[in-house]
Design a protein around this motif. Structure first.
Motif, mmCIF file in Angstrom:
data_model
loop_
_atom_site.group_PDB
_atom_site.id
_atom_site.type_symbol
_atom_site.label_atom_id
_atom_site.label_comp_id
_atom_site.label_asym_id
_atom_site.label_seq_id
_atom_site.Cartn_x
_atom_site.Cartn_y
_atom_site.Cartn_z
ATOM 1 N N ALA A 1 0.884 -1.163 0.000
ATOM 2 C CA ALA A 1 0.000 0.000 0.000
ATOM 3 C C ALA A 1 0.921 1.213 0.000
ATOM 4 C CB ALA A 1 -0.881 0.000 1.239
ATOM 5 N N ALA A 2 0.826 2.002 -1.053
ATOM 6 C CA ALA A 2 1.754 3.130 -1.197
ATOM 7 C C ALA A 2 0.959 4.397 -1.444
ATOM 8 C CB ALA A 2 2.713 2.880 -2.354
ATOM 9 N N ALA A 3 1.391 5.488 -0.823
ATOM 10 C CA ALA A 3 0.703 6.759 -1.019
ATOM 11 C C ALA A 3 1.729 7.885 -1.058
ATOM 12 C CB ALA A 3 -0.304 6.989 0.115
ATOM 13 N N LEU A 4 1.416 8.881 -1.850
ATOM 14 C CA LEU A 4 2.339 10.007 -2.015
ATOM 15 C C LEU A 4 1.593 11.328 -1.851
ATOM 16 C CD1 LEU A 4 4.158 8.757 -5.245
ATOM 17 C CD2 LEU A 4 5.186 8.912 -2.953
ATOM 18 N N GLY B 1 5.806 17.385 -8.694
ATOM 19 C CA GLY B 1 6.821 16.394 -9.062
ATOM 20 C C GLY B 1 7.756 16.024 -7.924
ATOM 21 N N THR B 2 7.641 16.700 -6.803
ATOM 22 C CA THR B 2 8.476 16.354 -5.655
ATOM 23 C C THR B 2 7.608 15.707 -4.586
ATOM 24 O OG1 THR B 2 9.949 18.195 -6.110
ATOM 25 C CG2 THR B 2 10.014 17.292 -3.874
ATOM 26 N N ILE B 3 8.195 14.716 -3.925
ATOM 27 C CA ILE B 3 7.436 14.023 -2.879
ATOM 28 C C ILE B 3 7.542 14.822 -1.586
ATOM 29 C CG2 ILE B 3 7.264 11.890 -1.530
ATOM 30 C CD1 ILE B 3 8.675 10.501 -3.972
ATOM 31 N N ARG B 4 6.390 15.288 -1.123
ATOM 32 C CA ARG B 4 6.393 16.009 0.149
ATOM 33 C C ARG B 4 6.407 14.987 1.298
ATOM 34 N NH1 ARG B 4 3.494 21.364 1.660
ATOM 35 N NH2 ARG B 4 3.517 21.655 -0.571
ATOM 36 N N GLY C 1 10.962 14.639 0.077
ATOM 37 C CA GLY C 1 11.835 15.612 -0.558
ATOM 38 C C GLY C 1 12.465 15.142 -1.859
ATOM 39 N N LYS C 2 12.265 13.873 -2.191
ATOM 40 C CA LYS C 2 12.863 13.331 -3.421
ATOM 41 C C LYS C 2 11.909 13.521 -4.614
ATOM 42 C CE LYS C 2 16.609 11.548 -1.516
ATOM 43 N NZ LYS C 2 16.242 11.244 -0.168
#
Lengths: 331, 734
Positions: free
Chosen positions: A245-248, A253-256, A281-282
């Motif tokens: 289970a993945a969430a962003l 375009g940057t992962i907070r 941050g990536k």
């Protein structure tokens, strides 16, 4: 099946009072408990049928969260508009589990309390199972362990938690509201299930007299970018070989921030704080997901028949984040 | 009017969906008691003692039958053991344990729950031996295994020379796992004694086989045993033999002097009632550059139990499928501490095509040749080993039509040449084959005073459509609408019919239906001729015909309703019983069905998950008796081919010899979501050298070839050649 007493309490307090006797069990959907009773694995002498208690609602909470009643069925939960809007990954995870017939019966509280599908636990013909017979040993470690854990195992037990729903709940940072004789308390999802350690017979930190009232989901920024991906031996009605289970939370375009939990790899839904921290941050890129996946599987210890799970879990994590970034298409 | 081939809906369909169709466990027998088997939890050894006192004293318990107190049977329970299917059973006649999950006791109680609970109270002290479970380790001491009339070794030509002449070779090992049938309806027996007479309601593929085995085992005359089974909830081979529980139920009924019902628990379906043995198949193919086969070798090891031989004759396909001057095949058995294996849908051909037809695909790639061209290049115009002509063979048309319907011409043979999103796509094909079997069968056809016709045969309907084709062939023969025909089966008191195995029921029973219908018609004509009040008094039978329920003069209209004829003649039914034997000259021919099966499979490249998107199968099975039930059989066979290729395996715990995934949650067969589009076609060339209706059986051919076609499609999709079934995601991970 061993003979048992049957009670149907009128309210939660009465139900909790009823568990005083040793070997009493709450009965809700019964999809796992009744099976295990037929298998002579669970031997309760009293069943407390809570199915008619008023705990089946799905309600909004102040601040945008959602309260899932312990007795709401898995099917009703997955189909609920607010669940689908705010936590689509949870709906996907529920629908990836079991079969429609089982989801119609199974409740949310019961889903948390499912017991492992380890062959050696499920069949009392095997003498060695520390989870079923504390101190008897573990037949799986040297036995056929294709479906077993690779993370957080102990020398006493290498069983996995079988739930799909719980993997999404772990990633979403749910809280479990419970009632005991002394009143209510809240357990963080990460603290709800346990690793086997030396006491694999204890699956959760729920106390013997406690009843799950609801699973509370906090408001979160993940509805737009989440996915549940499950790898299994057949397209339905099979437990996960591995799942993710993945969430962003994305910002141009940057992962907070990121969330990641895995199923099929550990004695509990396996949330990877390490992978989450590395992603913050990536850039939202394949490369970032691969780094996170490697981090999540660091320290994995496979057994004779499940070495494949390490690479499979990594690939599943990468796929889940890719899908999440793309808008959470169904896997 | 009803015709052969019409897609008639199952005549028993309504009864089944409304619950009126009674399966063996559903008969309400007065004073019934309930039995539960206790099975061993060790893989090998001896029972030292059993603690039965708690169970004996549990509520409702009538008896706990163990080796210490079970009735003694003639010859130690082995009086009926005649290979290949007279099984060595576990009848509590000794203390030995030969496999894990072997029946070792039976608890009988007033209710099922009482029996189940009491069975959990039985304790056992064992003297343990190490179970023998090393399959490969047993190859050196393996012994020859024959299967029915098929010998263990069969060869022609000079293998060494053929191998030397080959310019291109494939030399590989293919493996298939232990499988367990698991029909929806578990095995069940209700046993009821009346003095020395025994009635059994039994879930079986062979009522007269059960009757004989049970009578012999008890040492009583055959006629003392009656076996009833109007509906069988799936068989697939495991219900072809009489297993231990049938006799244990009858023994228990003797002990408690009341009827006993014994239903196997699902975990008990993994062992005591057989399964498909593991196979290890070494295949060597040698060919010239133009694809001509010069030598074929197929050496098979399969496991059996330590108490009985059973051979999975996988090399049978190499004995018949391709023209080749040098063929060597062998079957060897490795006894293990596992339950005796048995016939499972297309025993031999299912596993054998998995090996041979993948090997042929590998050869085609090595030759840079289209796999259909390779097969056509080596097309067997006659049986290569028996050197006999085929009774009828249209495999070439199967390849042609299959390729056209599937769109094979558009295939780029390069692996990994097709992609769709995350998925690699592959196309593969394989040949399907299954022998045409037929045995003697008897049928009664009777005109009833109520205007209906009854066709009766002591056969079985496994869900395949036996009722329907019996009624259909009777209706077509008598030129009646099928609605006027009742079909009855499943009682050993009815005219005798063979085991519903080897895909032979349709081919055996329908010629007898046809013969009995014609004789019954003659009896009716004779009745008319003898009846002074009949229109046809003293008319010769050759001048009469029967149409739409009326006796008519040939070529004339009008006629006389048979119901009126019967009414005037005592209002009694009139009919005839007739038998049909295999055609006298049929031994001159090699008799087989054939097919070509094409599969499209997608494989999620990074996660390894395969999915069968579509399958097209074209079959040469002779006359298709009923397009609907027939195609249903072929489709069902292909679904099992998907299972063989991707899902099914009983896993053994090496310490105990117990099957770990002994339930339907963990023993995987495909679910609906695993099955893509399946299209099947039957060419419908009658094989009248085999049977007067031209029909060969179709119950098993569907599974053959399908597994290999899927494995070949996976190779085409991914470039990975997997030679071991089932092909699971872990094997396909990049």
């Amino acid at each position: 099946m061993q003979p048992f007493e049957y009670q149907r309490p009128q309210n939660a307090q009465e139900a909790v009072n009823g568990v005083d006797a040793a070997h009493a069990k709450f009965l809700a959907g019964g999809t796992n408990l009744i099976d295990l009773m037929k298998q002579q694995v669970e031997l309760p002498t009293r069943l407390i049928d809570i199915k008619r208690l008023e705990l089946a609602k799905i309600e909004e909470m102040p601040g945008g969260g959602l309260r899932l009643g312990a007795l709401a069925t898995n099917a009703d939960t997955a189909g609920h508009t607010l669940v689908r809007q705010r936590y689509p990954m949870l709906a996907q995870a529920i629908l990836a589990g079991a079969s429609p017939q089982l989801r119609n019966m199974a409740t949310n509280g019961g889903n948390l309390l499912q017991r492992t599908r380890c062959y050696y636990f499920y069949d009392p013909a095997y003498e060695h199972c520390n989870k079923r017979k504390p101190g008897s040993g573990c037949a799986a470690i040297e036995g056929f362990n294709r479906i077993h854990a690779i993370l957080g195992t102990s020398t006493a037990c290498i069983a996995t938690h079988p739930s799909d729903m719980c993997v999404a709940l772990a990633a979403l940072g749910a809280r479990v509201r419970v009632q005991g004789k002394g009143g209510e308390r809240v357990i963080e999802f990460a603290d709800f299930h346990r690793l086997p350690g030396r006491t694999p017979e204890i699956d959760t930190n729920l106390r013997a007299d406690e009843l799950i009232l609801s699973i509370d989901l906090p408001a979160g920024p993940y509805a737009a970018h989440s996915a549940y991906v499950k790898v299994r031996d057949r397209a339905s009605y099979a437990f996960a070989l591995v799942s993710a289970a993945a969430a962003l939370e994305l910002d141009n375009g940057t992962i907070r921030s990121a969330r990641l939990a895995l199923g099929g790899v550990a004695h509990k839904p396996w949330r990877s704080d390490r992978a989450e921290a590395m992603l913050a941050g990536k850039p939202a890129s394949q490369q970032s997901y691969v780094v996170a996946a490697n981090a999540a599987l660091e320290g994995a210890k496979p057994f004779e028949h499940n070495a494949f799970k390490v690479e499979m879990a990594k690939a599943t994590i990468v796929r889940a984040f890719s899908l999440a970034a793309a808008g959470g298409d169904k896997a | 009017m009803t015709a052969i081939g019409d897609p008639i809906t199952r005549v028993d369909g309504h009864a089944k969906v409304t619950g009126k169709a009674k399966y063996a466990a559903e008969f309400a027998v007065p004073h019934l008691t309930y039995a539960v088997m206790v099975t061993s939890t060790i893989g090998s050894g001896r029972i030292l003692s059993m603690g039965t006192s708690d169970a004996q004293h549990a509520p409702g318990v009538l008896t706990v039958m163990t080796p210490a107190n079970a009735p003694k049977l003639p010859q130690g329970g082995k009086a009926a053991v005649h290979p290949p299917a007279g099984r060595v059973l576990s009848l509590l006649q000794d203390n030995l344990v030969h496999y894990n999950n072997q029946p070792i006791a039976v608890v009988v109680a007033e209710t099922l729950n009482q029996a189940l609970y009491a069975s959990s109270l039985v304790t056992v002290r064992y003297q343990r031996e190490n179970p023998h479970l090393n399959f490969e380790g047993g190859f050196a001491t393996a012994h020859p295994g024959s299967h029915g009339k098929d010998p263990a070794d069969k060869s022609i030509g000079n293998l060494e020379q053929g191998m030397a002449e080959g310019e291109v070779k494939v030399d590989q090992v293919y493996t298939t796992p232990l499988e367990n049938h698991n029909p929806m309806e578990p095995h069940v027996t209700i046993a009821e004694w009346e003095g020395e007479k025994l009635t059994l309601h039994d879930a079986t593929q062979y009522i007269s086989g059960v009757k004989q085995t049970v009578a012999k085992s008890f040492g009583i005359p055959d006629e003392n045993v009656r076996v009833l089974c109007p509906y069988t909830g799936g068989g697939f081979g495991c219900k072809g033999s009489t297993w231990s529980h049938v006799l244990l139920a009858a023994m228990a009924a003797k002990v408690v002097q009341r009827p006993v019902k014994l239903v196997l628990e699902r975990p008990q379906m993994f062992g005591p009632v057989g399964g498909r043995p593991r196979t290890h198949q070494h295949v060597v193919l040698a060919a010239k550059r133009d694809g001509t086969l010069t030598a074929m070798q197929h050496d098979v090891h399969s496991h059996t139990s330590e108490i009985e031989d059973f051979t999975e004759p996988s090399s049978s396909v190499t004995r018949t499928l391709y023209a080749c001057p040098a063929i060597k095949t062998s079957q060897r058995l490795v006894p293990l501490s596992l339950a005796t294996p048995t016939f499972q849908r297309a025993p031999g051909e299912s596993t054998g095509t998995f090996a041979l037809e993948i090997a042929m695909d590998e050869l085609a790639y090595k030759l840079n040749m289209d796999p259909i061209q390779l097969r056509l290049k080596n097309y067997a115009e006659k049986d290569p080993i028996e050197n006999k002509p085929f009774s009828s063979k249209h495999l070439r048309e199967c390849y042609e039509q299959g390729a056209a319907r599937f769109g094979w011409a558009k295939r780029n043979p390069a692996p990994r040449s097709m992609k769709r999103g995350h998925d690699l796509i592959g196309w593969g094909m394989a040949t399907a084959t299954y022998p045409a079997n037929r045995s003697s069968a008897s049928v009664n056809v009777q005109f009833e005073p109520n205007g209906r016709v009854t066709v009766t045969c002591g056969s079985q309907d496994l869900g395949t459509g036996t009722y329907t084709i019996m009624a259909q062939v009777a209706a077509a023969t008598l030129k009646l609408p099928i609605e006027l025909v009742n079909a009855e089966l499943g009682d050993s008191a009815m005219p005798k019919s063979p085991v519903s195995g080897g895909s032979q029921t349709a081919a055996s029973v329908t010629p007898a239906v046809q013969a009995a219908a014609k004789q019954a018609q003659l009896a009716l004509f004779a009745l008319a001729a003898a009846d002074k009040d009949s229109l046809f008094h003293e008319v010769a039978p050759q001048d009469l015909d029967f149409e739409n329920g009326k006796v008519v003069r040939k070529g004339k209209s009008g006629g006389e309703d048979f119901k009126e004829l019967l009414a005037r003649n005592g209002n009694k039914p009139i009919g005839a019983t007739a038998s049909a034997e295999p055609e006298q000259d049929s031994e001159q021919y090699s008799k087989h069905s054939f097919g070509a099966v094409f599969a499209e499979v997608s494989v999620d490249e990074s996660l390894g998950m395969p999915h069968v998107q579509r399958v097209v199968g074209v079959y040469d099975v002779g006359t298709l008796l009923n397009e609907k039930t027939g195609k249903s059989q072929l489709i069902g066979g292909i679904v099992w081919g998907v299972s063989l290729a991707l899902h099914e395996e009983a896993h053994i715990d090496n310490a105990s010899g117990r099957i770990v995934n002994n339930n339907l949650a963990e023993y995987h067969v495909p679910v609906n979501a695993d099955i893509g589009e399946i299209e099947v076609f039957a060419l419908n060339f009658p094989d009248t050298k085999f049977n007067p209706l031209g029909a060969r059986g179709i119950g098993e051919i569907g599974i053959t070839g399908a597994g290999a076609a899927i494995a070949n499609a996976i190779y085409h999709a991914t470039g990975k050649r997997i030679r071991s079934a089932p092909i699971t995601p872990d094997m396909l991970l990049t």
